[in-house]
Design an enzyme around this catalytic site. Structure first.
Site, short mmCIF file in Angstrom:
data_model
loop_
_atom_site.label_atom_id
_atom_site.label_comp_id
_atom_site.label_asym_id
_atom_site.label_seq_id
_atom_site.Cartn_x
_atom_site.Cartn_y
_atom_site.Cartn_z
CD GLU A 160 18.15 -4.12 1.51
OE1 GLU A 160 18.46 -3.20 2.37
OE2 GLU A 160 16.99 -3.83 1.02
CD GLU B 299 11.72 -5.82 -0.59
OE1 GLU B 299 11.96 -4.43 -0.74
OE2 GLU B 299 12.28 -6.54 0.20
#
Length: 497
Positions: free
Chosen positions: A272, A374
């Site tokens: 991220e 995910e």
């Protein structure tokens, strides 16, 4: 498609828009246009849609630079019909600039047409034609030989996150192994889990989980080496600066990568990093590049991923637009590191399939492996809609030829899952679990039986993977195996009796 309206702002700048009539509820709309700007060196241009009942704030973006044409691709699905709508192109930070558009296109698809295209792509990209030839030892073809074919493994990785809750839980283990050929550890490899106190590493849980997946021939992704969000960085690391932080970072990579060299197919290296920059703030702009270089040296065979959220789920997050993602990859490549993989977290609320396809299409131009890493649907949707939306996302991902694998974010805990569970605590399917089981069955070849024709041949289309074939003719029999990798050509396989 030509602009129907050109809106002039108070400062004299022009914002183009299209007037769209009679948009249909349930249709999927794909659009694209070339954009050029004046009045700024660069700008993030956002497409939005205004109908009588609602404004869709972002249905596509492009990072445009002055003096050249940039390609915007997006799409939308209406939740109510519209007689009159505006498709607008505006600077995302609301500053006035001139925007010129050209070669625009808007294409509607019914749900049936969209599903037909998905199935066509699955049939052409995830399956392959096979012809099995049966003959005797002299090469004479044998008509009427009985053939039984079974797919024993799938080429496409489809899996889920697991947590340490699977250890010692035989029902959970059996349920998982029956379905999935890939896994990722939810938290057990993260730095805060393996080294909560400086210098005291503990890989016990990760080792036990790796033993489980290895014992069942399941591949595993490594998640993650670093997480740029300070909230998930060990407290003791947040207190370090300068050489002390650099030393800790080097020790983390060395410890993790030397222990698990060649065990994980992927590593999410710096998780991220479009949204957070903890390490680059403290170690300089080349910190991330150093992470990738060191990780590659430590495990040259692992694919190194850039893993990020809100890239494919939405375009309203200015930190993680598709062009921002692409530019970050190119920055790392210019620094000398080849970025190996594109990780799209895929935490959806309400999927926008035309936008999802547009984003993946654009990322595919980088010619790197793309994984949905995910996948889940927000619990705010409720269990029934979670199942509906999950099927939409999985079909879109599996049918896109540039998607190399799909991982669900559905690790089971006593109190549930992160956002979406596939089963209850007794492993009884929830709606999302029914969807997964249905698609797993749909996307496998299953057992096929037949007899050879007058040419001694038997043909079929099979999903990519490994196969076992049994052939019988009179009192003669033979068993063999063959592999079915991706190719546009028919696979020919011969068996002698």
């Amino acid at each position: 498609m030509k602009p129907a309206i050109i809106g002039k702002t108070a400062t004299g700048f022009y914002t183009p828009a299209f007037l769209l009539k009679n948009l249909t509820l349930g249709n999927l709309y794909c659009f694209s246009t070339w954009i050029k700007i004046q009045g700024a060196n660069s700008a993030l241009i956002r497409a939005s849609l205004k109908t009588e009942n609602r404004t869709y704030n972002c249905i596509g973006t492009v990072f445009a630079k002055n003096g050249c044409w940039s390609f915007l691709k997006g799409g939308f699905v209406l939740d109510s019909p519209s007689n009159l709508a505006l498709l607008l192109f505006q600077n995302s930070d609301d500053k006035d600039i001139d925007i010129t558009i050209d070669s625009s296109s808007l294409q509607p698809f019914t749900d049936q047409e969209w599903r037909f295209n998905q199935q066509f792509m699955i049939n052409t990209q995830r399956k392959r034609a096979v012809t099995i030839h049966v003959s005797d030892q002299q090469g004479n073809r044998l008509q009427g030989a009985a053939i039984t074919i079974n797919q024993v493994s799938k080429d496409f990785p489809f899996g889920s996150a697991i947590a340490h809750t699977i250890l010692g839980n035989l029902p959970y283990q059996n349920w998982f192994v029956e379905r999935f050929n890939a896994a990722v550890f939810e938290n057990e490899l993260k730095w805060y889990a393996t080294e909560p106190d400086q210098g005291k590493t503990n890989y016990t849980l990760a080792d036990q989980m790796l033993e489980f997946v290895r014992g069942h021939q399941i591949i595993a992704r490594g998640h993650n080496i670093f997480w740029e969000d300070p909230k998930y960085t060990p407290a003791w690391v947040r207190n370090l600066t300068g050489p002390d932080l650099q030393s800790a970072v080097n020790s983390r990579i060395q410890s993790l990568m030397s222990k698990y060299k060649e065990e994980f197919i992927h590593w999410d290296v710096s998780n991220e990093m479009l949204h957070f920059d903890f390490y680059e703030q403290r170690l300089g702009p080349d910190a991330t590049l150093h992470f990738y270089e060191t990780a590659h040296q430590s495990d040259p065979l692992a694919t190194l991923f850039m893993n990020e959220f809100n890239v494919v789920e939405t375009c309203s997050d200015v930190k993680s637009t598709v062009d921002t993602y692409i530019e970050r990859i190119r920055e790392l490549e210019r620094g000398g590191m080849y970025m190996d993989g594109i990780g799209l977290e895929s935490h959806f609320t309400v999927p926008n399939l035309p936008l999802m396809r547009a984003v993946i299409d654009k990322l595919a131009t980088l010619r790197l492996p793309i994984w949905l890493t995910e996948v889940d649907i927000s619990s705010s949707a409720g269990k029934e809609l979670q199942g509906v939306y999950l099927e939409q996302v999985l079909r879109e991902g599996f049918s896109h030829p540039s998607v190399n694998g799909i991982m669900l974010w559905t690790a089971l805990h006593p109190k549930g899952c992160y956002e979406m569970c596939l089963t209850d605590e007794n492993f009884k399917n929830l709606p999302a679990g029914d969807v997964v089981d249905k698609l797993l069955k749909e996307w496998e070849s299953g057992e096929m039986k037949g007899v050879t024709d007058e040419h001694g041949s038997y043909s079929f289309y099979g999903f990519l993977g490994e196969y076992k074939v049994n052939v019988g003719y009179g009192d003669r029999a033979a068993n063999s195996t063959f592999s079915l990798p991706r190719s546009d050509e028919t696979k020919h396989f011969s068996i002698h009796l």
